[in-house]
Design a protein around this motif. Structure first.
Motif, PDB file in Angstrom:
ATOM      1  N   VAL A 155       9.048  -0.383 -14.226  1.00  0.00           N
ATOM      2  CA  VAL A 155       9.190  -0.029 -12.821  1.00  0.00           C
ATOM      3  C   VAL A 155      10.672   0.036 -12.469  1.00  0.00           C
ATOM      4  CG1 VAL A 155       6.996  -1.045 -12.067  1.00  0.00           C
ATOM      5  CG2 VAL A 155       9.079  -2.438 -12.067  1.00  0.00           C
ATOM      6  N   GLU A 156      10.954   0.598 -11.306  1.00  0.00           N
ATOM      7  CA  GLU A 156      12.300   0.580 -10.733  1.00  0.00           C
ATOM      8  C   GLU A 156      12.178  -0.072  -9.361  1.00  0.00           C
ATOM      9  OE1 GLU A 156      13.109   4.703 -10.565  1.00  0.00           O
ATOM     10  OE2 GLU A 156      13.378   4.937 -12.724  1.00  0.00           O
ATOM     11  N   ILE A 157      13.072  -1.025  -9.058  1.00  0.00           N
ATOM     12  CA  ILE A 157      13.004  -1.688  -7.755  1.00  0.00           C
ATOM     13  C   ILE A 157      14.326  -1.519  -7.022  1.00  0.00           C
ATOM     14  CG2 ILE A 157      11.350  -3.359  -8.668  1.00  0.00           C
ATOM     15  CD1 ILE A 157      13.520  -5.485  -8.525  1.00  0.00           C
ATOM     16  N   GLU A 158      14.249  -1.467  -5.693  1.00  0.00           N
ATOM     17  CA  GLU A 158      15.447  -1.360  -4.858  1.00  0.00           C
ATOM     18  C   GLU A 158      15.260  -2.228  -3.618  1.00  0.00           C
ATOM     19  OE1 GLU A 158      18.354   1.989  -2.814  1.00  0.00           O
ATOM     20  OE2 GLU A 158      16.218   2.426  -3.041  1.00  0.00           O
ATOM     21  N   ARG A 159      16.210  -3.111  -3.376  1.00  0.00           N
ATOM     22  CA  ARG A 159      16.127  -3.979  -2.203  1.00  0.00           C
ATOM     23  C   ARG A 159      16.393  -3.185  -0.936  1.00  0.00           C
ATOM     24  NH1 ARG A 159      20.069  -7.629   0.606  1.00  0.00           N
ATOM     25  NH2 ARG A 159      18.742  -8.809   1.997  1.00  0.00           N
ATOM     26  N   ILE A 160      15.616  -3.461   0.106  1.00  0.00           N
ATOM     27  CA  ILE A 160      15.854  -2.901   1.441  1.00  0.00           C
ATOM     28  C   ILE A 160      16.642  -3.951   2.205  1.00  0.00           C
ATOM     29  CG2 ILE A 160      14.760  -2.122   3.573  1.00  0.00           C
ATOM     30  CD1 ILE A 160      12.364  -1.236   1.874  1.00  0.00           C
ATOM     31  N   THR A 161      17.900  -3.678   2.487  1.00  0.00           N
ATOM     32  CA  THR A 161      18.772  -4.673   3.104  1.00  0.00           C
ATOM     33  C   THR A 161      18.495  -4.803   4.599  1.00  0.00           C
ATOM     34  OG1 THR A 161      20.512  -3.086   3.633  1.00  0.00           O
ATOM     35  CG2 THR A 161      20.561  -4.061   1.424  1.00  0.00           C
ATOM     36  N   TYR A 200      12.752  -7.668   1.243  1.00  0.00           N
ATOM     37  CA  TYR A 200      11.842  -6.540   1.059  1.00  0.00           C
ATOM     38  C   TYR A 200      12.351  -5.641  -0.058  1.00  0.00           C
ATOM     39  CZ  TYR A 200       9.889  -8.181   5.430  1.00  0.00           C
ATOM     40  OH  TYR A 200       9.314  -8.960   6.391  1.00  0.00           O
ATOM     41  N   VAL A 201      11.421  -5.123  -0.854  1.00  0.00           N
ATOM     42  CA  VAL A 201      11.780  -4.321  -2.023  1.00  0.00           C
ATOM     43  C   VAL A 201      10.872  -3.094  -2.095  1.00  0.00           C
ATOM     44  CG1 VAL A 201      11.694  -4.284  -4.551  1.00  0.00           C
ATOM     45  CG2 VAL A 201      12.705  -6.229  -3.391  1.00  0.00           C
ATOM     46  N   ARG A 202      11.484  -1.954  -2.416  1.00  0.00           N
ATOM     47  CA  ARG A 202      10.712  -0.753  -2.708  1.00  0.00           C
ATOM     48  C   ARG A 202      10.502  -0.713  -4.226  1.00  0.00           C
ATOM     49  NH1 ARG A 202      10.507   3.915   0.357  1.00  0.00           N
ATOM     50  NH2 ARG A 202      12.400   3.277   1.446  1.00  0.00           N
ATOM     51  N   VAL A 203       9.249  -0.650  -4.671  1.00  0.00           N
ATOM     52  CA  VAL A 203       8.912  -0.640  -6.099  1.00  0.00           C
ATOM     53  C   VAL A 203       8.364   0.740  -6.457  1.00  0.00           C
ATOM     54  CG1 VAL A 203       7.611  -1.756  -7.941  1.00  0.00           C
ATOM     55  CG2 VAL A 203       8.308  -3.079  -5.931  1.00  0.00           C
ATOM     56  N   ARG A 204       8.889   1.323  -7.550  1.00  0.00           N
ATOM     57  CA  ARG A 204       8.451   2.658  -7.967  1.00  0.00           C
ATOM     58  C   ARG A 204       7.920   2.598  -9.394  1.00  0.00           C
ATOM     59  NH1 ARG A 204      10.837   7.214 -10.605  1.00  0.00           N
ATOM     60  NH2 ARG A 204       9.900   9.167  -9.888  1.00  0.00           N
ATOM     61  N   ASN A 205       6.754   3.193  -9.603  1.00  0.00           N
ATOM     62  CA  ASN A 205       6.193   3.355 -10.942  1.00  0.00           C
ATOM     63  C   ASN A 205       6.614   4.725 -11.460  1.00  0.00           C
ATOM     64  OD1 ASN A 205       4.710   3.710 -13.249  1.00  0.00           O
ATOM     65  ND2 ASN A 205       2.723   3.175 -12.354  1.00  0.00           N
ATOM     66  N   PRO A 206       7.585   4.810 -12.386  1.00  0.00           N
ATOM     67  CA  PRO A 206       8.085   6.115 -12.822  1.00  0.00           C
ATOM     68  C   PRO A 206       7.060   6.924 -13.602  1.00  0.00           C
ATOM     69  CG  PRO A 206       9.032   4.371 -14.171  1.00  0.00           C
ATOM     70  CD  PRO A 206       8.281   3.695 -13.066  1.00  0.00           C
ATOM     71  N   ALA A 207       6.003   6.289 -14.097  1.00  0.00           N
ATOM     72  CA  ALA A 207       5.001   7.016 -14.870  1.00  0.00           C
ATOM     73  C   ALA A 207       4.153   7.932 -13.996  1.00  0.00           C
ATOM     74  CB  ALA A 207       4.098   6.037 -15.619  1.00  0.00           C
ATOM     75  N   ASN A 208       3.990   7.571 -12.710  1.00  0.00           N
ATOM     76  CA  ASN A 208       3.166   8.422 -11.837  1.00  0.00           C
ATOM     77  C   ASN A 208       3.834   8.736 -10.506  1.00  0.00           C
ATOM     78  OD1 ASN A 208       2.911   6.013 -10.360  1.00  0.00           O
ATOM     79  ND2 ASN A 208       0.906   5.522 -11.227  1.00  0.00           N
ATOM     80  N   GLY A 209       5.036   8.202 -10.257  1.00  0.00           N
ATOM     81  CA  GLY A 209       5.752   8.507  -9.022  1.00  0.00           C
ATOM     82  C   GLY A 209       5.316   7.704  -7.815  1.00  0.00           C
ATOM     83  N   ARG A 210       4.336   6.816  -7.967  1.00  0.00           N
ATOM     84  CA  ARG A 210       3.885   6.037  -6.801  1.00  0.00           C
ATOM     85  C   ARG A 210       4.938   5.000  -6.406  1.00  0.00           C
ATOM     86  NH1 ARG A 210      -2.548   4.621  -7.372  1.00  0.00           N
ATOM     87  NH2 ARG A 210      -3.221   6.568  -8.341  1.00  0.00           N
ATOM     88  N   GLU A 211       5.019   4.740  -5.098  1.00  0.00           N
ATOM     89  CA  GLU A 211       5.945   3.741  -4.570  1.00  0.00           C
ATOM     90  C   GLU A 211       5.210   2.822  -3.610  1.00  0.00           C
ATOM     91  OE1 GLU A 211       9.286   5.592  -2.738  1.00  0.00           O
ATOM     92  OE2 GLU A 211      10.109   6.374  -4.616  1.00  0.00           O
ATOM     93  N   ALA A 212       5.715   1.610  -3.467  1.00  0.00           N
ATOM     94  CA  ALA A 212       5.165   0.659  -2.503  1.00  0.00           C
ATOM     95  C   ALA A 212       6.279  -0.272  -2.050  1.00  0.00           C
ATOM     96  CB  ALA A 212       4.018  -0.150  -3.120  1.00  0.00           C
ATOM     97  N   ILE A 213       6.163  -0.755  -0.817  1.00  0.00           N
ATOM     98  CA  ILE A 213       7.125  -1.721  -0.289  1.00  0.00           C
ATOM     99  C   ILE A 213       6.434  -3.072  -0.212  1.00  0.00           C
ATOM    100  CG2 ILE A 213       8.502  -2.390   1.725  1.00  0.00           C
ATOM    101  CD1 ILE A 213       8.918   0.571   2.278  1.00  0.00           C
ATOM    102  N   VAL A 214       7.065  -4.093  -0.799  1.00  0.00           N
ATOM    103  CA  VAL A 214       6.494  -5.436  -0.838  1.00  0.00           C
ATOM    104  C   VAL A 214       7.478  -6.433  -0.232  1.00  0.00           C
ATOM    105  CG1 VAL A 214       5.062  -4.963  -2.863  1.00  0.00           C
ATOM    106  CG2 VAL A 214       7.387  -5.831  -3.172  1.00  0.00           C
ATOM    107  N   ARG A 215       6.945  -7.556   0.209  1.00  0.00           N
ATOM    108  CA  ARG A 215       7.766  -8.648   0.737  1.00  0.00           C
ATOM    109  C   ARG A 215       7.899  -9.707  -0.355  1.00  0.00           C
ATOM    110  NH1 ARG A 215       6.841 -13.488   3.878  1.00  0.00           N
ATOM    111  NH2 ARG A 215       8.553 -13.872   5.353  1.00  0.00           N
TER     112      ARG A 215
END
Length: 382
Positions: free
Chosen positions: A160-166, A113-128
């Motif tokens: 984008v910026e991504i961060e893994r959810i461990t 699972y990864v949290r993805v952030r669009n730095p241009a508008n601040g929106r975030e989403a979690i994807v599998r």
């Protein structure tokens, strides 16, 4: 030969991103896709060897998947894939659903699972993450159609910026935070055509991602961070992952839980540079003039003047903003003298200005969108 077999069954094999060419959203997409909930993280064992954990090679480049529960962050370009791969087999063996909240990555464990952030508008989403790709230089993640819609990335590739959810984050609940519900209130993307500037363009950054004491960034070779692809390769397109038959079926010996003790170090990738833009016409600024303008902007004040500004992106680290500024200066030499990075409340914003009117700022927005393929916004400072 082994590589050809590996690529044969992936939904996101070599392809062009952003829904261009033969790809796209589908003739009759379901309604209210912007309200599809994020993927709900749950603990899924990581394969220690075999199957989707085996090292592989795509288009002459080797990739080594991650096989432990390490934190992982990465910055770069995101793309998306749609109807051309819908219902095809992913690298994990699951069918690709362009209307679910999924993604493809080159080296993250499958699934994860990864949290993805669009730095241009601040929106975030979690994807599998359940697929391999993209295999185009500079791109770090390939999103499903719905995930790209919720992040406002359907116009094309964008940073984008991504961060893994461990699994440890999921076990302790550390991945949850108040901003996980922010998307319900976020502006809804309605069409691929360029959207007008917001009526009240005041950007409010999301709260920072929780820090991890044991996550110390380390430098690694750029080829280390990437994973597997799909259909027969096409020139300059984005591949995806291996079919279910690429390795042995999961067995009891393949499922491993992370050992107790300190976590491995976090891997952080810098945002790769975009391809150089076409040379400016003879009447435009020379490279020397662009360099001088960039140097002048670096020496400029860190306090923005009153007026209208065009915001190209917002980053938690100044290096990301500086990288995007260099790309913008190359792609739009005339705008280079007006580019500034402002650091406020732990967020570093790249903005161009000031402009005397919203109309002038709107013209700059159109130039940035056409040249850099990103979605800027107008901000009024008083």
């Amino acid at each position: 030969m082994a590589v050809a077999v590996l690529l044969a069954g992936c939904a996101s094999g070599p392809r062009s991103g952003g829904g261009g060419g033969r790809d796209g959203p589908g003739a009759s997409p379901p309604s209210n896709l912007e309200r599809v909930p994020d993927a709900e993280p749950r603990i899924e064992p990581i394969r220690g060897s075999g199957g989707t954990s085996k090292p592989y090679t795509v288009l002459g480049r080797g990739y080594t998947p991650i096989t432990d529960d390490r934190p992982f962050r990465e910055s770069g370009l995101a793309s998306w894939y749609g109807r051309k791969f819908h219902a095809g087999s992913t690298a994990s063996g699951e069918p690709y659903d362009m209307y679910a909240m999924t993604a493809a990555h080159k080296t993250l464990p499958l699934p994860s699972y990864v949290r993805v952030r669009n730095p241009a508008n601040g929106r975030e989403a979690i994807v599998r993450v359940n697929d391999r790709g993209p295999f185009v230089d500079g791109r770090v993640i390939d999103l499903s159609y719905t995930a790209a819609l919720k992040l406002d990335l359907l116009r094309g590739v964008a940073p984008v910026e991504i961060e893994r959810i461990t699994n440890e984050d999921i076990r302790t609940g550390a991945w949850r935070r108040g901003s996980d519900t922010m998307l319900a209130a976020a502006p809804v993307y309605t069409a691929p055509a360029p959207a007008p500037a917001p009526a009240a363009p005041v950007y409010v950054p999301p709260p920072p991602m929780p820090a991890r004491a044991a996550a110390a960034p380390v430098a690694v070779p750029s080829a280390w961070v990437s994973t597997v692809g799909t259909n027969a390769p096409e020139a300059s397109t984005m591949p995806v992952a291996p079919p279910a038959a690429a390795g042995p079926a999961p067995g009891a010996d393949d499922e491993v839980e992370p050992p107790p003790g300190p976590r491995p170090p976090m891997v952080v990738n810098a945002l790769p540079p975009l391809a150089p833009a076409a040379a400016a016409p003879p009447s435009g600024p020379t490279p020397a003039a662009v360099a001088a303008a960039a140097a002048a902007s670096l020496a400029g004040p860190d306090t923005p003047s009153a007026g209208f500004w065009v915001q190209l992106g917002a980053f938690r680290e100044r290096g990301g903003a500086e990288t995007l500024r260099a790309q913008a200066a190359r792609g739009l030499p005339a705008l280079a003298p007006q580019l500034r990075v402002f650091s406020e409340a732990g967020t570093h914003r790249l903005q161009a200005g000031p402009f005397a009117s919203r109309g002038e700022a709107g013209e700059a927005v159109s130039q940035v969108r056409e040249s850099l393929r990103i979605s800027p916004m107008v901000v009024e400072r008083r």
